[in-house]
Design an enzyme around this catalytic site. Structure first.
Site, mmCIF file in Angstrom:
data_model
loop_
_atom_site.group_PDB
_atom_site.id
_atom_site.type_symbol
_atom_site.label_atom_id
_atom_site.label_comp_id
_atom_site.label_asym_id
_atom_site.label_seq_id
_atom_site.Cartn_x
_atom_site.Cartn_y
_atom_site.Cartn_z
ATOM 1 N N ARG A 1 30.942 -9.312 -11.316
ATOM 2 C CA ARG A 1 32.109 -8.627 -11.881
ATOM 3 C C ARG A 1 33.374 -9.490 -11.684
ATOM 4 O O ARG A 1 34.278 -8.753 -11.479
ATOM 5 C CB ARG A 1 31.900 -7.262 -11.362
ATOM 6 C CG ARG A 1 30.875 -6.279 -11.266
ATOM 7 C CD ARG A 1 30.586 -6.092 -12.882
ATOM 8 N NE ARG A 1 29.292 -5.080 -12.696
ATOM 9 C CZ ARG A 1 28.183 -5.496 -12.858
ATOM 10 N NH1 ARG A 1 27.814 -6.751 -13.092
ATOM 11 N NH2 ARG A 1 27.195 -4.472 -13.028
ATOM 12 N N SER B 1 33.039 2.262 -13.150
ATOM 13 C CA SER B 1 32.823 2.240 -11.781
ATOM 14 C C SER B 1 34.306 1.859 -11.471
ATOM 15 O O SER B 1 34.685 0.642 -11.844
ATOM 16 C CB SER B 1 31.720 1.198 -11.386
ATOM 17 O OG SER B 1 30.525 1.704 -11.817
ATOM 18 N N GLU C 1 37.080 -2.440 -8.666
ATOM 19 C CA GLU C 1 36.610 -3.033 -9.836
ATOM 20 C C GLU C 1 37.553 -3.060 -10.944
ATOM 21 O O GLU C 1 37.821 -3.935 -12.065
ATOM 22 C CB GLU C 1 35.297 -2.459 -10.540
ATOM 23 C CG GLU C 1 34.697 -3.197 -11.596
ATOM 24 C CD GLU C 1 33.100 -2.828 -11.960
ATOM 25 O OE1 GLU C 1 32.265 -2.916 -11.053
ATOM 26 O OE2 GLU C 1 33.073 -2.427 -13.167
HETATM 27 P P1 FAD Z 1 40.773 -3.780 -20.895
HETATM 28 O O1 FAD Z 1 40.337 -2.479 -20.012
HETATM 29 O O2 FAD Z 1 41.563 -3.473 -21.952
HETATM 30 O O3 FAD Z 1 41.078 -5.205 -19.919
HETATM 31 C C1 FAD Z 1 40.341 -5.293 -18.744
HETATM 32 C C2 FAD Z 1 40.999 -6.509 -18.289
HETATM 33 O O4 FAD Z 1 40.763 -7.534 -19.038
HETATM 34 C C3 FAD Z 1 42.557 -6.509 -18.080
HETATM 35 O O5 FAD Z 1 42.852 -7.347 -16.932
HETATM 36 C C4 FAD Z 1 43.062 -7.313 -19.358
HETATM 37 O O6 FAD Z 1 44.230 -7.703 -19.161
HETATM 38 C C5 FAD Z 1 41.918 -8.249 -19.426
HETATM 39 N N1 FAD Z 1 41.606 -8.641 -20.753
HETATM 40 C C6 FAD Z 1 41.213 -7.790 -21.833
HETATM 41 N N2 FAD Z 1 41.066 -8.467 -23.029
HETATM 42 C C7 FAD Z 1 41.741 -9.742 -22.881
HETATM 43 C C8 FAD Z 1 41.773 -10.814 -23.645
HETATM 44 N N3 FAD Z 1 41.433 -11.015 -24.909
HETATM 45 N N4 FAD Z 1 42.338 -12.133 -23.087
HETATM 46 C C9 FAD Z 1 42.702 -12.106 -21.817
HETATM 47 N N5 FAD Z 1 42.436 -10.962 -20.800
HETATM 48 C C10 FAD Z 1 41.975 -9.964 -21.511
HETATM 49 N N6 FAD Z 1 31.511 -2.419 -16.977
HETATM 50 C C11 FAD Z 1 30.553 -3.099 -16.701
HETATM 51 O O7 FAD Z 1 30.745 -4.291 -16.353
HETATM 52 N N7 FAD Z 1 29.569 -2.582 -16.920
HETATM 53 C C12 FAD Z 1 29.315 -1.386 -17.118
HETATM 54 O O8 FAD Z 1 28.002 -1.024 -17.563
HETATM 55 C C13 FAD Z 1 30.303 -0.629 -17.574
HETATM 56 N N8 FAD Z 1 30.154 0.717 -17.954
HETATM 57 C C14 FAD Z 1 31.394 1.640 -18.174
HETATM 58 C C15 FAD Z 1 31.212 2.835 -18.682
HETATM 59 C C16 FAD Z 1 32.407 3.701 -18.878
HETATM 60 C C17 FAD Z 1 32.225 5.036 -19.287
HETATM 61 C C18 FAD Z 1 33.589 3.032 -18.856
HETATM 62 C C19 FAD Z 1 34.898 3.725 -19.216
HETATM 63 C C20 FAD Z 1 33.713 1.631 -18.708
HETATM 64 C C21 FAD Z 1 32.692 0.926 -18.024
HETATM 65 N N9 FAD Z 1 32.622 -0.672 -17.828
HETATM 66 C C22 FAD Z 1 31.755 -1.117 -17.311
HETATM 67 C C23 FAD Z 1 34.098 -1.074 -17.521
HETATM 68 C C24 FAD Z 1 34.632 -1.731 -19.036
HETATM 69 O O9 FAD Z 1 34.079 -1.236 -20.240
HETATM 70 C C25 FAD Z 1 34.396 -3.278 -19.145
HETATM 71 O O10 FAD Z 1 35.200 -3.880 -17.896
HETATM 72 C C26 FAD Z 1 35.121 -3.786 -20.592
HETATM 73 O O11 FAD Z 1 34.716 -5.281 -20.509
HETATM 74 C C27 FAD Z 1 36.772 -3.521 -20.654
HETATM 75 O O12 FAD Z 1 36.860 -4.069 -21.898
HETATM 76 P P2 FAD Z 1 38.460 -3.580 -22.445
HETATM 77 O O13 FAD Z 1 38.449 -4.262 -23.954
HETATM 78 O O14 FAD Z 1 38.466 -2.115 -22.467
HETATM 79 O O15 FAD Z 1 39.211 -4.246 -21.333
HETATM 80 P P1 NAP Z 2 21.430 2.808 -10.662
HETATM 81 O O1 NAP Z 2 20.426 2.171 -11.652
HETATM 82 O O2 NAP Z 2 21.757 4.199 -10.009
HETATM 83 O O3 NAP Z 2 21.444 1.576 -9.217
HETATM 84 C C1 NAP Z 2 22.468 1.736 -8.372
HETATM 85 C C2 NAP Z 2 23.059 0.337 -8.000
HETATM 86 O O4 NAP Z 2 22.162 -0.567 -7.780
HETATM 87 C C3 NAP Z 2 23.559 -0.288 -9.131
HETATM 88 O O5 NAP Z 2 24.767 -0.417 -9.082
HETATM 89 C C4 NAP Z 2 22.689 -1.544 -9.272
HETATM 90 O O6 NAP Z 2 23.664 -2.646 -9.231
HETATM 91 C C5 NAP Z 2 21.728 -1.628 -8.159
HETATM 92 N N1 NAP Z 2 20.481 -1.828 -8.691
HETATM 93 C C6 NAP Z 2 19.613 -0.905 -9.237
HETATM 94 N N2 NAP Z 2 18.461 -1.579 -9.473
HETATM 95 C C7 NAP Z 2 18.555 -2.757 -9.135
HETATM 96 C C8 NAP Z 2 17.632 -3.966 -9.240
HETATM 97 N N3 NAP Z 2 16.433 -3.772 -9.807
HETATM 98 N N4 NAP Z 2 18.216 -5.192 -9.006
HETATM 99 C C9 NAP Z 2 19.384 -5.188 -8.474
HETATM 100 N N5 NAP Z 2 20.247 -4.359 -8.198
HETATM 101 C C10 NAP Z 2 19.818 -3.106 -8.547
HETATM 102 O O7 NAP Z 2 22.869 2.325 -11.254
HETATM 103 P P2 NAP Z 2 23.765 3.147 -12.525
HETATM 104 O O8 NAP Z 2 24.842 3.647 -11.742
HETATM 105 O O9 NAP Z 2 22.651 4.287 -13.128
HETATM 106 O O10 NAP Z 2 23.956 2.040 -13.510
HETATM 107 C C11 NAP Z 2 23.321 1.368 -14.097
HETATM 108 C C12 NAP Z 2 23.591 0.094 -14.550
HETATM 109 O O11 NAP Z 2 24.625 0.262 -15.307
HETATM 110 C C13 NAP Z 2 24.071 -0.604 -13.460
HETATM 111 O O12 NAP Z 2 23.773 -2.125 -13.703
HETATM 112 C C14 NAP Z 2 25.544 -0.547 -13.187
HETATM 113 O O13 NAP Z 2 26.280 -1.880 -12.845
HETATM 114 C C15 NAP Z 2 25.827 -0.279 -14.683
HETATM 115 N N6 NAP Z 2 27.168 0.503 -14.595
HETATM 116 C C16 NAP Z 2 28.536 -0.148 -14.623
HETATM 117 C C17 NAP Z 2 29.542 0.544 -14.786
HETATM 118 C C18 NAP Z 2 30.726 -0.062 -14.651
HETATM 119 O O14 NAP Z 2 31.889 0.515 -14.990
HETATM 120 N N7 NAP Z 2 30.892 -1.490 -14.049
HETATM 121 C C19 NAP Z 2 29.464 1.810 -15.147
HETATM 122 C C20 NAP Z 2 28.258 2.371 -15.357
HETATM 123 C C21 NAP Z 2 26.909 1.662 -15.171
HETATM 124 P P3 NAP Z 2 24.555 -3.397 -10.400
HETATM 125 O O15 NAP Z 2 25.603 -2.630 -10.442
HETATM 126 O O16 NAP Z 2 24.851 -4.651 -9.648
HETATM 127 O O17 NAP Z 2 23.544 -3.541 -11.473
#
Ligand code: FAD
Ligand code: NAP
Length: 343
Positions: free
Chosen positions: A170, A244, A339
């Site tokens: 991340r 997250s 994050e």
């Molecule tokens: P923004 O929130 O608008 O920006 C994020 C950052 O990136 C800021 O610092 C911004 O300045 C920069 N940025 C954005 N666009 C550009 C650009 N074109 N050039 C330079 N900098 C830029 N993330 C995960 O990794 N995995 C998930 O499973 C996941 N699930 C999510 C679920 C929910 C319900 C929500 C609300 C969020 C989740 N996220 C997840 C977080 C989010 O969706 C990601 O980080 C996504 O990539 C953000 O995109 P955005 O366009 O909204 O970026």
């Molecule tokens: P989950 O499946 O309940 O698992 C909990 C955590 O354990 C996750 O964060 C995941 O890490 C880790 N994990 C589970 N199985 C794994 C495996 N086989 N190998 C390595 N790591 C494992 O998690 P969840 O909350 O339902 O989310 C599911 C996936 O969606 C995850 O990958 C999570 O990162 C992603 N997610 C991300 C966001 C966000 O905003 N970043 C929001 C919602 C969901 P990792 O997170 O490293 O995968």
């Protein structure tokens, strides 16, 4: 002509649904409009000579804790183009403002493999490399070959290959050294035409079983992921959140052994010679799951997600997140790293 607004609310442009004013807001629809923006009368004063400029995608990974006294660029650069194709692979260049899930659908509908596990992640293609989005065992870094950007301070176009993006868990160079210094205008992905299902995470396998699918296509996997996500995660349209709030901490084997000795039910995941501890589990153990304070709280189905029940300010949410960090630290001695990008 580039669209520009002065003293504008950012409430519609962040999924946490917090109020913040932008002194200057530009809507960028093509790389060509960049020049128009840079030549805009008084632009260098507005952005304090590029020191005060924020690029915004869909605002789904951002928490505004104050008004933004500078230039906010809402990125809406569209377009998906196939730039190379052979029998086994395809390369596509996506405009940075393309909605991420539209890109996922575009690829799975053509039978291309690589990003199906990343279905339904909110946000834009251009933000995908910034935090190296990941879910269900797949990361954007696995498929990104190039990120095209404009360096605002240097006034130069640049192309970074995968290694130069410095991807981590991340994390990337755009979250560190290049934070707020570049506008990413397109991202190039290499996808496979050969089936390569990634079904390591139990949630997807179970959902596919429930759907009665044993030999899934990429479209099946993305549908399964979308279904699990819909059932578990709060919809930002209904409940403000930015996904997250914290990263899963990665700890040494010694710390992991100590923790698992004390808490045998802990399920950590090995990462090289370290262990990834689910932050959600730490937060739950610290007694914060479902905990609510005023208009904000820890989501009851997934405590890693902080939610705005309506009207919470960014400062309040940040303060609430710090209390959670303190609770986890005092119980486990582990610092939860944010994050979400706080501005
Ligand atoms: P923004 O929130 O608008 O920006 C994020 C950052 O990136 C800021 O610092 C911004 O300045 C920069 N940025 C954005 N666009 C550009 C650009 N074109 N050039 C330079 N900098 C830029 N993330 C995960 O990794 N995995 C998930 O499973 C996941 N699930 C999510 C679920 C929910 C319900 C929500 C609300 C969020 C989740 N996220 C997840 C977080 C989010 O969706 C990601 O980080 C996504 O990539 C953000 O995109 P955005 O366009 O909204 O970026
Ligand atoms: P989950 O499946 O309940 O698992 C909990 C955590 O354990 C996750 O964060 C995941 O890490 C880790 N994990 C589970 N199985 C794994 C495996 N086989 N190998 C390595 N790591 C494992 O998690 P969840 O909350 O339902 O989310 C599911 C996936 O969606 C995850 O990958 C999570 O990162 C992603 N997610 C991300 C966001 C966000 O905003 N970043 C929001 C919602 C969901 P990792 O997170 O490293 O995968």
């Amino acid at each position: 002509m580039i669209r520009y607004l002065r003293n504008t609310s950012l409430l519609p442009y962040n999924t946490f649904g917090v109020e913040a004013m932008a002194s200057h807001l530009f809507f960028l629809q093509s790389p060509g409009e960049l020049k128009e923006m840079l030549d805009f009368p008084g632009f260098s004063q507005m952005s304090d000579d590029m020191c005060n400029l924020l690029v915004l995608g869909q605002g789904s990974n951002i928490l505004f804790t104050d008004d933004y006294h500078g230039v906010v660029v809402r990125n809406e650069i569209g377009g998906i183009n196939v730039t190379y194709e052979d029998e086994t692979s395809v390369m596509i260049e996506a405009g940075s403002g393309v909605v991420w899930n539209d890109l996922v659908e575009f690829t799975v509908n053509r039978g291309w493999w690589g990003i199906e596990n990343l279905a339904l992640i909110p946000g834009t293609a251009g933000a995908a490399p910034v935090q190296n989005i990941g879910a269900y065992g797949v990361e954007a870094a696995d498929v990104i070959t190039r990120v095209n950007a404009f360096h605002l301070e240097k006034g130069k176009w640049m192309a970074l290959d995968n290694r130069e993006c410095g991807f981590g868990y991340r994390d990337s160079i755009f979250k560190r050294e290049l934070r707020n210094k570049t506008i990413i205008y397109s991202v190039v992905f290499r996808l496979s035409k050969k089936a390569q299902p990634m079904l390591e995470y139990s949630g997807i396998r179970e959902e596919l079983e429930r759907m009665g699918i044993s030999d899934p296509s990429g479209a099946d996997i993305s549908a399964a992921v979308a279904s699990v996500r819909r059932s578990k995660l709060p919809d930002p349209e209904i409940l403000g959140n930015a996904g997250s709030f914290f990263k899963n901490p990665v700890v040494s084997e010694t710390i992991y052994r100590e923790l698992s000795g004390k808490y045998p039910q802990l399920r950590a995941h090995r990462q090289g010679d370290q262990y990834k501890i689910p932050a959600a589990w730490l937060i739950e153990k610290a007694g914060c799951k479902g905990y609510r304070e005023g208009m904000m709280g820890c989501y009851e189905k997934q405590p890693l997600i902080l939610v705005n029940y309506g009207g919470a300010t960014g400062k309040q949410i940040l303060g609430f997140s710090e209390k959670i960090q303190e609770s986890v630290y005092s119980l486990f001695g582990i610092v939860l790293e944010r994050e979400v990008n706080v501005f």
